[in-house]
Design an enzyme around this catalytic site. Sequence first.
Site, PDB file in Angstrom:
ATOM      1  N   HIS A  94       4.052   4.265  -3.425  1.00  0.00           N
ATOM      2  CA  HIS A  94       4.219   4.776  -2.067  1.00  0.00           C
ATOM      3  C   HIS A  94       3.066   4.310  -1.186  1.00  0.00           C
ATOM      4  CE1 HIS A  94       4.226   8.466   0.812  1.00  0.00           C
ATOM      5  NE2 HIS A  94       4.830   7.424   1.350  1.00  0.00           N
ATOM      6  N   LEU A 126      -2.683   4.303  -1.909  1.00  0.00           N
ATOM      7  CA  LEU A 126      -1.401   4.014  -2.561  1.00  0.00           C
ATOM      8  C   LEU A 126      -1.145   5.129  -3.563  1.00  0.00           C
ATOM      9  CD1 LEU A 126       0.968   2.069  -3.341  1.00  0.00           C
ATOM     10  CD2 LEU A 126      -0.578   1.089  -5.032  1.00  0.00           C
ATOM     11  N   GLU A 127       0.016   5.764  -3.445  1.00  0.00           N
ATOM     12  CA  GLU A 127       0.408   6.725  -4.487  1.00  0.00           C
ATOM     13  C   GLU A 127       1.231   5.968  -5.523  1.00  0.00           C
ATOM     14  OE1 GLU A 127       1.079  11.190  -2.992  1.00  0.00           O
ATOM     15  OE2 GLU A 127       2.341   9.803  -1.907  1.00  0.00           O
ATOM     16  N   VAL A 128       0.809   6.018  -6.767  1.00  0.00           N
ATOM     17  CA  VAL A 128       1.573   5.401  -7.852  1.00  0.00           C
ATOM     18  C   VAL A 128       2.233   6.534  -8.631  1.00  0.00           C
ATOM     19  CG1 VAL A 128       1.410   4.108 -10.013  1.00  0.00           C
ATOM     20  CG2 VAL A 128       0.105   3.361  -8.016  1.00  0.00           C
TER      21      VAL A 128
END
Length: 710
Positions: free
Chosen positions: A453, A464-466
């Site tokens: 994301h 960054l969301e992983v």
Amino acid sequence: MAPGPALTWALADGIAVVTFDLPGEPVNKISRAVKQDVLATFEALERDAQVQAVAFFSGKPDTFIAGADIEEFVTLTSAAEAERLSADGQDLLERVARFPKPIAVGIHGACLGGGLEFALACGYRVASDHPKTQLGLPEVQLGILPGAGGCQRLPRLIGARAALDMILTGKVEPAPRAFRLGIVDELVHPATLKDITLAAAKRMAGGWRTKRRRRGGLVAWLLDGNPLGRQLVFRTARKQVRVKTGGNYPAPLAALEAVEHGLKHGIREGLKREAQLFGQLAVTDVSRKLVQIFFATTALKKDFGIPNPPPPVAVRRLGVVGAGFMGSGIAGTAVVQAGVDVRMKDADLPRVAKGLAAAREILDDRLKRRRITRYEHARLAALLSGGDTYAGFGRAELVIEAVFEDLQVKQQVLGEVEAAIPESAAFASNTSTIPIHRIAAAARRPEQVIGMHFFSPVARMPLLEVIPSQRTAPGVISTAVAFGRRLGKTPIVVQDSPGFWINRILTPYMNEAGQLLAAGVAIEEMDRLMVQFGFPVGPITLLDEVGMDVAEKVAGVMYDAFGERFTPSPAFAGMVKSGRLGRKTGKGFYTYDGAKKGGVDAAVYELIGTQPNGGPRPAEIIQRLVLVMLNEAARAVGEGIVRSPRDGDIGAIFGFGFPPFRGGPLRHADDLGPARIVGELERLAERYGARFAPCDVLQEHARANTKFYP
Ligand code: 3HC
């Protein structure tokens, strides 16, 4: 065990070649022990009659000197102690500056803070023309100021304006720009750095001295070169700093004072003031918080979010599906940051062409800001291609989809992509809310599916969301995290739950903003208050930036998942219906004239169904907005949505600008104290309803008198 000597030297043809290589550390940093070592080394060099000049290098592959040892600041307990530390550093660099034999430094890699201050004290600076060679005084980003003479030497070298521009923002300049500014005397290919630095030392041993010309002609003379002009420069800079920091960050104003004092009263007085101000800043809570953020970010650089992470796959070709705003942002960033081959795909060619043009704009912007050369621009632009089929996806190691936020659409894209890519390739969804396991439910290879994301605008937003699902293979997690880092992002690995971390805690905040509007708070008043609290923009401006359609969609998904406490605010529905989506449609809560934001559009109040009437008191407005977020953040931590308070705080700071000087929502909760928060939430719940009911995690902390951080 005491470390070995950090500095070693050997004599070559009358030149002492000094190498700084701090044993057992990845970077060179200047601690008290290193200062002693520098002192002893320079005393020996002075005594040795064979030494005619010094050529100074780093023994580390990628850093010259990373600055003073930040860990030493953490141990300081009083301003007086911190002032002494700064004064000691100044004394050392004064001795370097007055050293009777000439010193040339060869700079390759990061040359920051105290590292640059050291280089500035030397007679001649050669730097490698390599992307890793970056020079700057980033101290204000740690809540302190350059305290080893940087506030004195830099303005004397490059002029007050250019120096303030660097010192007050803490920005770091690539070597070519540092050369243009006059910080670096010679810019050379890395392979020749040593020889050219040695040659300069040799020339200086023979009596040669570089002649530096102040750049900028008449304007520079008027503004930098005479006291009246400088007064104007300082007045303007002070005004800008006040606007930018909102009074929340004391370091830039203090740095400005240190520079001004030195230029007015001479270098000795300037150094004294610089050390005093350094001392005061180093023990502030703001500095403590910013230093914590530095160490948290550094720790995240090595953290893959899972135990024993397998080695990541090196991504050489990236597929991007969806050539809209997010897709093109991801494509352009991937090319410019990671130099990968990017293939874009969308439903028709005009859309692809638009996406490619938008991706290219990211390259154009870098070129305009002289961060890349014309040659690099051409090379990178050639890496971008696209089409309306999946041609070219057969060689991709990773595909990121950024199509419409709809489960079925995403599942369909996933099916098409799986048919086009190799079995080993990973598929990442840039969804902002839909759980990854639901998308992966339709996958042939669910272990290859993950969430990545990104935040908008992709080129600028650092988070960054992983999001792995329970079935995602560990290697795919490593690959997503490593690729995110190559894009210059700070990835946090978060749990697969609706809204993940960021939208989970942002949605209640946005909904509350809607409640407050409905209660008669004026739009600009609410935005002003939250900017005053420390956010870069207020919630209503943020809604305009995100887009009302997107916000509405997110709010709906979150309500479906979590029920009543996420009830969307009815105030916003009229905005979407009337097409006022925010900046992208040229009108939202505010008016827009191209890129320029205007005032509040008064017509909006009718759509909201209310008129501003003052609403609750300012303190209550802030309290409601902040506590509703803190409460949800605490609840999500309890559910394990983020792996640690550290990840949660860094996520909120980098994801939507939670005020860094407050350390993030969880540190802020600790500062307020769980018992106080629980009490305030209970009072709000009584007045405004169950959405404020304090969560179990906060209640437990309040009961046990514990906190998120030890
Ligand atoms: N002090 C203490 N530790 C430092 C440090 C410093 N100045 N700079 C880096 N480190 C440590 C990191 O914490 C990390 O430690 P770890 O391995 O134990 O986790 C290790 O060095 C490697 O750092 P990175 O993982 O960040 O390595 P990168 O290669 O990605 O980046 C860097 C290197 C660009 C130098 C980056 O570390 C950086 O930006 N460092 C901070 C620079 C800075 O702010 N300097 C100013 C210091 S204040 C000062 O100089 C005051 C003076 O005016 C008196």
